[in-house]
Structures are given as structure tokens and as C-alpha cells.
Design a protein around this motif. Structure first.
Motif, PDB file in Angstrom:
ATOM      1  N   PRO A 200       1.520  -7.869  -6.477  1.00  0.00           N
ATOM      2  CA  PRO A 200       0.772  -8.304  -7.595  1.00  0.00           C
ATOM      3  C   PRO A 200       0.001  -9.694  -7.515  1.00  0.00           C
ATOM      4  CG  PRO A 200       2.691  -7.577  -8.426  1.00  0.00           C
ATOM      5  CD  PRO A 200       2.882  -7.793  -6.889  1.00  0.00           C
ATOM      6  N   THR A 201      -1.273  -9.844  -7.600  1.00  0.00           N
ATOM      7  CA  THR A 201      -1.963 -11.152  -7.120  1.00  0.00           C
ATOM      8  C   THR A 201      -2.497 -11.848  -8.190  1.00  0.00           C
ATOM      9  OG1 THR A 201      -2.095 -10.198  -4.769  1.00  0.00           O
ATOM     10  CG2 THR A 201      -3.438 -12.036  -5.638  1.00  0.00           C
ATOM     11  N   VAL A 202      -2.385 -13.097  -8.678  1.00  0.00           N
ATOM     12  CA  VAL A 202      -3.179 -13.657  -9.476  1.00  0.00           C
ATOM     13  C   VAL A 202      -4.044 -14.800  -8.598  1.00  0.00           C
ATOM     14  CG1 VAL A 202      -3.026 -15.202 -11.504  1.00  0.00           C
ATOM     15  CG2 VAL A 202      -1.368 -13.651 -11.400  1.00  0.00           C
ATOM     16  N   VAL A 203      -5.362 -14.838  -8.859  1.00  0.00           N
ATOM     17  CA  VAL A 203      -6.145 -15.831  -8.410  1.00  0.00           C
ATOM     18  C   VAL A 203      -6.538 -16.770  -9.431  1.00  0.00           C
ATOM     19  CG1 VAL A 203      -8.444 -16.363  -7.472  1.00  0.00           C
ATOM     20  CG2 VAL A 203      -7.182 -14.326  -6.673  1.00  0.00           C
ATOM     21  N   VAL A 204      -6.500 -17.969  -9.037  1.00  0.00           N
ATOM     22  CA  VAL A 204      -6.720 -19.134  -9.954  1.00  0.00           C
ATOM     23  C   VAL A 204      -7.838 -20.134  -9.450  1.00  0.00           C
ATOM     24  CG1 VAL A 204      -6.044 -21.081 -11.160  1.00  0.00           C
ATOM     25  CG2 VAL A 204      -4.295 -19.300 -10.984  1.00  0.00           C
ATOM     26  N   THR A 205      -9.065 -20.228 -10.365  1.00  0.00           N
ATOM     27  CA  THR A 205     -10.145 -21.170  -9.679  1.00  0.00           C
ATOM     28  C   THR A 205     -10.666 -21.737 -10.712  1.00  0.00           C
ATOM     29  OG1 THR A 205     -12.140 -21.060  -8.594  1.00  0.00           O
ATOM     30  CG2 THR A 205     -11.605 -19.073 -10.079  1.00  0.00           C
TER      31      THR A 205
END
Length: 386
Positions: A200-205
Motif C-alpha cells: 500500500p502506497t502513500v504519496v506526499v507532495t
């Protein structure tokens, strides 16, 4: 062959202005196959007007368009010497804009707001050139409020934006994003980004310039992310690398750090959940691709980012949290449980996707042709007039 349609597009400063401007120009090119194919006799020619200090100086030439520049004329909101100097600066910029419109033989002007737009709008009206305006934010900017009074076409990204005679068309965006199939692209995107394909992947920008508070909060939460079996792609922003005690890049299991990413469609495809600012373009892109989000509105300005997020959040397609409340404690309590809840993420994705508008660029292209008084092509070259 029909005489070339000459379009001058005005906007700049931030990606929020430049990106929709480029999307409209590209859609105009796609509307005419002879132009898209790069043949000698162009059906449409798009050039752009910006300043020498904004992102347009890099993004516009990189996209293959010519850029003319005029002086930057900010509109002071308080009594200062800039207010005293405003009339002279504005007259000079309007003169510069008028010279550009004459040299480019503009048939129609398209504006997306920002400091550069007001002089171009005034120059276009003086010369009787049709004006088409697109407003990206819920709360319209000063330039577009002024330009809308004399524009032939006024379009908005959000239905609640208050501008006279406006119609809501959505947000023009790159076709690589508006046509993205996240499920089909997920595996390839994760491989390209060096991510685990199954985690499971969380992208933070925080955007191209980054967001220090987001960076600090994520860095302080890495043990919790690792313990929960989540991987994080952290786009920290240019020159905002997050360093560890040894002075090197901060490291943690499942943590992947980059300053920025050209082509956010890869990040959108890779993510199960994204943490981002609530710029108008971002909000509309997340809806278009059906990506669940946690939106952290920029805490400065006139509150437009909080307004931009409101519709998506109210529908259930995203969450919002104030910048000062985005802390490791909040991440542990709210973000990590959400990122592990596959069923809730699927529901949020479906809700967001229903709100998404994926053809605003093409709608705007047709409105530009209409404002210029030209005959409408019957369909896009692909046969998909969507």
C-alpha cells in the motif's frame, strides 16, 4: 486552406496558471490534425505571454511554444508606494502587451489570470480582439474579475465561482492525466519509481516548491508508516531534501524520497492515497483520476485553497486538515488507518472519479474557436470527441 487562427494565451507565475494555459494550447493543436502533425501550413498557432520571473519561462519553451514577456504588475492590496507607481507601471505593461498582440496578429486572446493577464486583457479590449477567460479557483482573482466584464467567453473550473456570465467547464489539464487509468498503470508506475509493487502506497507532495510542515510531519512519522506496512513516496520540493542525523538523505524502510517528479501521472498511478496542497489544478486532477486524498490547504493567501477543497471533501472523495494540525499525532490517528482501509479508499476513489471532468481542455479549445468566429472542426483526429 483556411487562414491560420492566431491565439495568444496569457498567464504565468505559478504552475496553477501555466498548466491550464498549456493544456488549452495543446487541445487547440489537437483540434486541427495538420497543426498537430507539424505541417508547414498551420491551422492554428499559439503563442504565450508571461513575465521574466515566473515558471512560464521554463515550462512554456519546454512545451514547444514561443513566449513573449511583459513587465510584472502586481495589484497592491494595501496603500504602499507600489500603489502610487501602479498607473505608470500598468500603462507601460499595457503598451508592451499591445505591441505583442499586434506583432503576433492575434485573432483571439485567452487568459487564465495572474499578474500578467490584466495588461493583456486591457490591450485586447482596446484593439477589439475577442477575449476568452478561464478562472481556476473558487474565489476569482482580481485580473479575471476585471477581464470578465468585457470578455466574449468566461469559463470556470468550479461551479460555485462567482463571475458574470460564467459557465463551468472544469479544469484544463494534460491528457496524460485526464486519460490516466490508474489500475492499468499502477504496476508500471511503481516499477519506474523504484517502489514495491504490492505494498500500500502513500504519496506526499507539497508541490514543486515543497511544504516544510508536511516534510517535518512525514519525517517524524516514518516508524509508524513502516510498522503499518505502508510505503511512502515523498516529493519534498526543490532544495528541500529531508536529511538524517548523518547529513545524508533520511532513510527508513519503505520510504522513498525525491525532490520532485516530472509527470505527476506516475505518482497518481502509483498511489493508493495522496497527501497534497489544495491548489485548483491538484483538486481537479485528483478527481479526474479518482485518487483518494488528504488535502492540506496552504495556510497563507486569501483562503482560496480551502475553498477549492470544499466540494471534493464534502462529497466524500477526500479529507482536509489544517496545515498546523498536520502533525505526527494526526498522521498516526487519521492518515495511517485510512491508508490501511482498502474498502474505504475504494469508496473515496469512486466518489472522486464521479466528480472528475476530463475534457475541459477540449471544451475550452472549442470556445476559443467560437470566440474567434471560426468554423468548428467536427471532431478530434482520434475520432474521440470527448
Amino acid at each position: 486552406m483556411t487562414e491560420t487562427l492566431r491565439v495568444v494565451l496569457a498567464g504565468g507565475g505559478t504552475a496553477g496558471h501555466v498548466s491550464p494555459m498549456l493544456a488549452i494550447a495543446r487541445a487547440l493543436g489537437d483540434l486541427y490534425p495538420e497543426t498537430a502533425a507539424g505541417r508547414g501550413n498551420e491551422a492554428v498557432r499559439c503563442t504565450m505571454v508571461g513575465t521574466t520571473t515566473g515558471l512560464e519561462t521554463r515550462l512554456v519553451p519546454a512545451a514547444g511554444y514561443e513566449l513573449d514577456t511583459i513587465d510584472r504588475v502586481p495589484m497592491p492590496r494595501r496603500p504602499t508606494m507600489d500603489l502610487v507607481r501602479l498607473p505608470v507601471r500598468l500603462r507601460r505593461a499595457v503598451t508592451q502587451a499591445g505591441e505583442i498582440l499586434a506583432r503576433r496578429r492575434a485573432d483571439v486572446v485567452v487568459g487564465v489570470g495572474g499578474y500578467v493577464s490584466t495588461p493583456v486583457y486591457l490591450a485586447a479590449v482596446r484593439r477589439g480582439i475577442p477575449l476568452v477567460i478561464h478562472e481556476a479557483n473558487v474565489r476569482a482573482g482580481l485580473a479575471n474579475k476585471l477581464g470578465a466584464r468585457r470578455a466574449a467567453v468566461v469559463a470556470t473550473a468550479f461551479p460555485e465561482t462567482e463571475l458574470a456570465r460564467a459557465r463551468c467547464v472544469g479544469m484544463p489539464m494534460r491528457r496524460e492525466i485526464s486519460t490516466l487509468d490508474r489500475s492499468a498503470a499502477r504496476g508500471g508506475a511503481r516499477r519506474a519509481l523504484g517502489l514495491d509493487e504490492s505494498a500500500p502506497t502513500v504519496v506526499v507532495t507539497g508541490g514543486s516548491s515543497g511544504a516544510q510542515n508536511l516534510n517535518r510531519a512525514i519525517a517524524g512519522s516514518l516508524p509508524e508508516f513502516a510498522a503499518a506496512g505502508l510505503q511512502v513516496l515523498h516529493l519534498t520540493g526543490r532544495d528541500k531534501q529531508v536529511l538524517g542525523p548523518d547529513g545524508g538523505l533520511l532513510e527508513s524502510p519503505g520510504y522513498h524520497q525525491r525532490e520532485y517528479l516530472d509527470g505527476m501521472e506516475q505518482a497518481y498511478a502509483a498511489a493508493d492515497l495522496i497527501v497534497a496542497r489544495a491548489g485548483a489544478g491538484t483538486v481537479h486532477e485528483l478527481a479526474a483520476v479518482g485518487l483518494p486524498s488528504i488535502l492540506v490547504p496552504l495556510p497563507v493567501g486569501n483562503g482560496e485553497q480551502a475553498l477549492n477543497a470544499r466540494g471534493l471533501v464534502a462529497s466524500g472523495g477526500g479529507l482536509t486538515v489544517r496545515d498546523e494540525a498536520f502533525t505526527p499525532e494526526w498522521i498516526s490517528r487519521e492518515l495511517i488507518p485510512l491508508a490501511r482501509d482498502a474498502e474505504r479508499l475504494l469508496t473515496m476513489s469512486a466518489v472522486a472519479e464521479r466528480l472528475g471532468v476530463r475534457d475541459a481542455d477540449r471544451t475550452m479549445a472549442r470556445l476559443v474557436v467560437q470566440a474567434a468566429g471560426r468554423a468548428q472542426p467536427t471532431a478530434y483526429p482520434s475520432g474521440e470527441d470527448q
